[in-house]
Write a protein that holds these residues in place. Sequence first.
Motif, mmCIF file in Angstrom:
data_model
loop_
_atom_site.group_PDB
_atom_site.id
_atom_site.type_symbol
_atom_site.label_atom_id
_atom_site.label_comp_id
_atom_site.label_asym_id
_atom_site.label_seq_id
_atom_site.Cartn_x
_atom_site.Cartn_y
_atom_site.Cartn_z
ATOM 1 N N LEU A 41 6.513 -1.513 4.709
ATOM 2 C CA LEU A 41 5.647 -0.363 4.462
ATOM 3 C C LEU A 41 5.370 -0.195 2.968
ATOM 4 C CD1 LEU A 41 7.174 2.251 6.947
ATOM 5 C CD2 LEU A 41 5.370 0.552 7.350
ATOM 6 N N GLN A 42 6.419 -0.382 2.155
ATOM 7 C CA GLN A 42 6.285 -0.390 0.698
ATOM 8 C C GLN A 42 7.160 -1.511 0.173
ATOM 9 O OE1 GLN A 42 7.056 3.439 -1.137
ATOM 10 N NE2 GLN A 42 6.017 4.540 0.503
ATOM 11 N N PRO A 43 6.602 -2.399 -0.672
ATOM 12 C CA PRO A 43 7.361 -3.592 -1.076
ATOM 13 C C PRO A 43 8.331 -3.363 -2.221
ATOM 14 C CG PRO A 43 5.154 -3.662 -1.992
ATOM 15 C CD PRO A 43 5.202 -2.445 -1.120
ATOM 16 N N GLY A 44 8.283 -2.195 -2.881
ATOM 17 C CA GLY A 44 9.122 -1.995 -4.053
ATOM 18 C C GLY A 44 8.538 -2.710 -5.261
ATOM 19 N N LEU A 45 9.224 -2.582 -6.395
ATOM 20 C CA LEU A 45 8.714 -3.158 -7.639
ATOM 21 C C LEU A 45 8.710 -4.682 -7.595
ATOM 22 C CD1 LEU A 45 10.244 -0.832 -10.372
ATOM 23 C CD2 LEU A 45 7.962 -0.782 -9.361
#
Length: 313
Positions: free
Chosen positions: A7-11
Amino acid sequence: MNGFKVLQPGLLTLLQDAGRIGHHRIGLTSGGPLDMLAFKWANRLLGNPVNSTVLEVSIGGLVLEAEVNTLLVLTGAEMPLKINGIEFERWHAHRIKQGDRIELGYASQGARAYLAVSGGFQIEHSFGSTATVTREGIGGLSDGNKLKQGDYLPCNEVTSGQAFRLPELHRPEYTDNISLRVITGYQQHSFSDFDKRMFFSSDYQVTDRADRMGYRLSGPEVKASIDGILSEGICHGAIQIPADGQPIVLLNDRQTIGGYPKIGSMISLDTARMAQLLSGSTLTFEEITIDDAHNLHCLAHVKFERTEPEDVS
């Protein structure tokens, strides 16, 4: 297909196994986890084979949705782990059900965390490894890319399996001020006694130019008596001294050859500790012999093998 939706890959989140070994001759570097100890514990706490593929999460910000039943564990940096909005303990295997939302916050101490699932993520190998090296465009899900929103991480369905917890007493501590051990190499003779004393007695800071290729440091200048050398193979942990006199410690995604003089090489136990430092952290260097390095490596191996995690299956 069973697995996790990103959903969100992070940095910066990368799929990593233990590394791509034996391909320097064709210009491919090793890749693999920057913190091998945290990587090994992530797999061991799930009873996985040591080379199983995990996620290396730098700094944090990863959000996944489970479309599989499995077990999951997070080791490494102090990065909050939430499952369905509730915070759970790190270094502890947890049961995950289809539909669960897994969130990793941002690291308060350390820089790299390792998220593993039972049996490892099922990723196709490239040149014998799943290790992602973005500079070379190899490994991972496709073409060596970091995780992106919408990616899918396949893994096996697991309704029962081994699950362990590492007691806090045995967990690594990540601090912002550390001493790192170095073996001097044959090019040390290119550095004067003054420059070597300067190097081993000074504080250096991690700059913002620190990544999986290497950590560029800032501190007192160290100069070699030669401007450069013929390009030669570079080992993990090699400490290059370029023309500006500021050390560069080379890590997993380093180039395979280079021509800067090298004052020595950091031992692998300590490159793992250094890779947990953020920009602005302070470090010093300590000279040891190659026999010391062998002893430290053997002791660390024995300690890992003899440390028994708690069974929470």
